[in-house]
Scaffold this motif. Structure first.
Motif, PDB file in Angstrom:
ATOM      1  N   ALA A 124       0.852  -1.183   0.000  1.00  0.00           N
ATOM      2  CA  ALA A 124       0.000   0.000   0.000  1.00  0.00           C
ATOM      3  C   ALA A 124       0.887   1.233   0.000  1.00  0.00           C
ATOM      4  O   ALA A 124       1.898   1.287   0.693  1.00  0.00           O
ATOM      5  CB  ALA A 124      -0.910  -0.016   1.224  1.00  0.00           C
ATOM      6  N   GLY A 125       0.496   2.233  -0.811  1.00  0.00           N
ATOM      7  CA  GLY A 125       1.294   3.443  -0.905  1.00  0.00           C
ATOM      8  C   GLY A 125       2.439   3.360  -1.884  1.00  0.00           C
ATOM      9  O   GLY A 125       3.301   4.245  -1.910  1.00  0.00           O
ATOM     10  N   ASN A 126       2.476   2.318  -2.706  1.00  0.00           N
ATOM     11  CA  ASN A 126       3.506   2.169  -3.728  1.00  0.00           C
ATOM     12  C   ASN A 126       3.580   3.434  -4.577  1.00  0.00           C
ATOM     13  O   ASN A 126       2.593   3.856  -5.173  1.00  0.00           O
ATOM     14  CB  ASN A 126       3.152   0.951  -4.600  1.00  0.00           C
ATOM     15  CG  ASN A 126       4.237   0.604  -5.608  1.00  0.00           C
ATOM     16  OD1 ASN A 126       4.880   1.468  -6.168  1.00  0.00           O
ATOM     17  ND2 ASN A 126       4.415  -0.681  -5.840  1.00  0.00           N
ATOM     18  N   THR A 127       4.742   4.056  -4.628  1.00  0.00           N
ATOM     19  CA  THR A 127       4.884   5.342  -5.321  1.00  0.00           C
ATOM     20  C   THR A 127       4.991   5.203  -6.834  1.00  0.00           C
ATOM     21  O   THR A 127       5.022   6.209  -7.537  1.00  0.00           O
ATOM     22  CB  THR A 127       6.133   6.087  -4.798  1.00  0.00           C
ATOM     23  OG1 THR A 127       7.303   5.276  -5.034  1.00  0.00           O
ATOM     24  CG2 THR A 127       6.019   6.380  -3.315  1.00  0.00           C
ATOM     25  N   HIS A 128       5.035   3.971  -7.332  1.00  0.00           N
ATOM     26  CA  HIS A 128       5.169   3.770  -8.774  1.00  0.00           C
ATOM     27  C   HIS A 128       3.848   3.327  -9.414  1.00  0.00           C
ATOM     28  O   HIS A 128       3.842   2.789 -10.519  1.00  0.00           O
ATOM     29  CB  HIS A 128       6.253   2.725  -9.074  1.00  0.00           C
ATOM     30  CG  HIS A 128       7.637   3.212  -8.744  1.00  0.00           C
ATOM     31  ND1 HIS A 128       8.090   3.294  -7.455  1.00  0.00           N
ATOM     32  CD2 HIS A 128       8.641   3.655  -9.545  1.00  0.00           C
ATOM     33  CE1 HIS A 128       9.337   3.762  -7.471  1.00  0.00           C
ATOM     34  NE2 HIS A 128       9.690   3.988  -8.720  1.00  0.00           N
ATOM     35  N   THR A 129       2.744   3.583  -8.720  1.00  0.00           N
ATOM     36  CA  THR A 129       1.447   3.161  -9.259  1.00  0.00           C
ATOM     37  C   THR A 129       0.496   4.341  -9.433  1.00  0.00           C
ATOM     38  O   THR A 129      -0.714   4.156  -9.529  1.00  0.00           O
ATOM     39  CB  THR A 129       0.799   2.099  -8.349  1.00  0.00           C
ATOM     40  OG1 THR A 129       0.642   2.633  -7.021  1.00  0.00           O
ATOM     41  CG2 THR A 129       1.657   0.854  -8.297  1.00  0.00           C
TER      42      THR A 129
ATOM     43  N   ASP B 104      -4.585  -1.556   5.538  1.00  0.00           N
ATOM     44  CA  ASP B 104      -4.608  -1.219   6.964  1.00  0.00           C
ATOM     45  C   ASP B 104      -5.878  -1.672   7.684  1.00  0.00           C
ATOM     46  O   ASP B 104      -6.161  -1.196   8.793  1.00  0.00           O
ATOM     47  CB  ASP B 104      -4.420   0.295   7.143  1.00  0.00           C
ATOM     48  CG  ASP B 104      -5.506   1.116   6.452  1.00  0.00           C
ATOM     49  OD1 ASP B 104      -6.458   0.516   5.885  1.00  0.00           O
ATOM     50  OD2 ASP B 104      -5.401   2.364   6.461  1.00  0.00           O
ATOM     51  N   ASN B 105      -6.635  -2.575   7.079  1.00  0.00           N
ATOM     52  CA  ASN B 105      -7.920  -2.976   7.667  1.00  0.00           C
ATOM     53  C   ASN B 105      -8.096  -4.493   7.614  1.00  0.00           C
ATOM     54  O   ASN B 105      -9.174  -4.993   7.306  1.00  0.00           O
ATOM     55  CB  ASN B 105      -9.069  -2.278   6.928  1.00  0.00           C
ATOM     56  CG  ASN B 105     -10.356  -2.266   7.730  1.00  0.00           C
ATOM     57  OD1 ASN B 105     -10.345  -2.207   8.954  1.00  0.00           O
ATOM     58  ND2 ASN B 105     -11.485  -2.324   7.029  1.00  0.00           N
ATOM     59  N   LYS B 106      -7.037  -5.223   7.906  1.00  0.00           N
ATOM     60  CA  LYS B 106      -7.032  -6.669   7.716  1.00  0.00           C
ATOM     61  C   LYS B 106      -8.046  -7.382   8.600  1.00  0.00           C
ATOM     62  O   LYS B 106      -8.903  -8.151   8.110  1.00  0.00           O
ATOM     63  CB  LYS B 106      -5.629  -7.234   7.980  1.00  0.00           C
ATOM     64  CG  LYS B 106      -4.528  -6.711   7.067  1.00  0.00           C
ATOM     65  CD  LYS B 106      -3.184  -7.268   7.491  1.00  0.00           C
ATOM     66  CE  LYS B 106      -2.046  -6.774   6.605  1.00  0.00           C
ATOM     67  NZ  LYS B 106      -1.844  -5.305   6.742  1.00  0.00           N
ATOM     68  N   GLU B 107      -7.941  -7.191   9.899  1.00  0.00           N
ATOM     69  CA  GLU B 107      -8.777  -7.956  10.831  1.00  0.00           C
ATOM     70  C   GLU B 107     -10.256  -7.651  10.640  1.00  0.00           C
ATOM     71  O   GLU B 107     -11.096  -8.564  10.676  1.00  0.00           O
ATOM     72  CB  GLU B 107      -8.358  -7.678  12.280  1.00  0.00           C
ATOM     73  CG  GLU B 107      -7.055  -8.350  12.687  1.00  0.00           C
ATOM     74  CD  GLU B 107      -5.819  -7.560  12.314  1.00  0.00           C
ATOM     75  OE1 GLU B 107      -4.696  -7.989  12.667  1.00  0.00           O
ATOM     76  OE2 GLU B 107      -5.957  -6.500  11.670  1.00  0.00           O
TER      77      GLU B 107
END
Length: 343
Positions: free
Chosen positions: A271-276, A318-321
């Motif tokens: 998450a937050g990958n700067t190349h996407t 950031d919302n797995k559970e």
């Protein structure tokens, strides 16, 4: 419909094991992981711990490849896990992406992929196989069973899947693309003399649950899952390079990579990958499952109508559970056959 959870093997390994256990508690039948030995921890070691601490879930990579591991070693790993924990493994396999590209390698050929599937399947199913001019078999393995599901995008890879795969993994939840690919795989299976309905179909994509779907929530979900469009774009770029922009591949799959300038595998699957940044909001919405439980259920029912047997949800956000909980309490029950205690 079956449900899988797709995890990264980020340290600590105990966290991956805990999420796998939580997935089982919420009714997921499969736990899949990435397999990229430089970027993340070794999955097969972690599978052993997951299997030891669960009772029912089936584990496997989404996906491994024929290049980074000797095929007989891969088969031995599966047969050993099956002997230790019962037949609770599955093999997702493709030509290779991050695991080979990070080492400056290239994806394998389809010929190598086909041969590796045969060798791994025969050995891991306690059968003999011809390999490097010798007849090989594990003398210690009896009763092991392993299905091999092939991840594919391009026409020739889809044809191979229909000819040899026990299942097909499509890493995106776009309805139009899913319909085209399922039809292509089934036609290939039928042409090869196989029962096209015997092949299992798995759609894998990020799943993110929110209580509401206002614009702020929607944009946050998109930003958490935009990495997925970048990951898929690596494969699409290969397809466009091979077949050209006017190929039979749906335009919904190929058009969005026009703005793709490069990719940093150090941020692969994050998450937050700067190349996407090139991935538009529309593609994130089409490729992923985002929103309220009702919105997930609606799209999953549409996928089920197309012939999808399993949805495997990526949990790189950031919302797995909470996503696992809502799936277990609301989404999965809605996709099950309803049986009454008294007619």
């Amino acid at each position: 419909m079956d449900f899988g959870a797709v995890l990264q093997t980020n340290p600590p390994a105990s966290r991956t094991v805990a999420l796998a256990k939580l997935a089982e508690q919420h009714g997921f039948s499969h736990v899949w992981t990435f397999d990229s030995h430089l970027l993340w921890q070794e999955p097969y070691v972690i599978y052993s711990q997951i299997l030891a601490e669960t009772r029912r879930v089936i584990v496997g990579p989404m996906v491994t490849n024929p290049a980074t591991r000797d095929w007989t070693v891969t088969a031995s790993t599966y047969a050993t896990l099956n002997e230790m924990y019962g037949n609770r493994t599955i093999c997702g396999i493709g030509r290779g992406d991050s695991a080979v590209r990070v080492t400056n390698g290239k994806p394998t050929t389809l010929k190598e992929l086909r041969e590796s599937i045969h060798v791994i399947r025969e050995l891991a199913n306690s059968r003999s196989v011809e390999y490097n001019g010798a007849t090989l078999q594990f003398p210690w393995s009896t009763g092991s069973t392993l299905d091999i599901w092939v991840a594919a995008y391009g026409p020739l890879a889809l044809k191979l899947t229909g000819e040899v795969g026990d299942g097909f993994i499509l890493q995106m939840a776009d309805l139009d693309v899913a319909e085209w690919m399922i039809t292509t795989v089934r036609r290939a299976a039928e042409a090869a003399g196989r029962d096209p309905m015997s092949i299992k179909f798995c759609v894998a994509a990020p799943m993110y649950i929110t209580a509401s779907d206002d614009e702020a929530d929607r944009q946050h979900m998109r930003d958490q899952c935009r990495w997925f469009g970048g990951m898929v774009g690596n494969h699409v770029a290969d397809i466009v390079a091979k077949y050209g922009e006017g190929s039979a591949v749906p335009k919904a799959l190929t058009d969005y990579i026009a703005g793709r300038e490069g990719y940093d595998y150090n941020e692969h699957g994050r998450a937050g990958n700067t190349h996407t940044d090139f991935v538009p909001d529309e593609i994130v919405d089409r490729f992923c499952l985002l929103g309220t439980a009702d919105q997930h259920i609606e799209k999953l029912k549409a996928l089920k109508e197309l012939g999808v047997d399993q949805f495997a949800g990526y949990l790189q956000h950031d919302n797995k559970e909470e996503t696992l909980r809502v799936y277990g309490e609301t989404v999965i029950p809605a996709l099950r056959e309803h049986i009454t205690a008294k007619a």
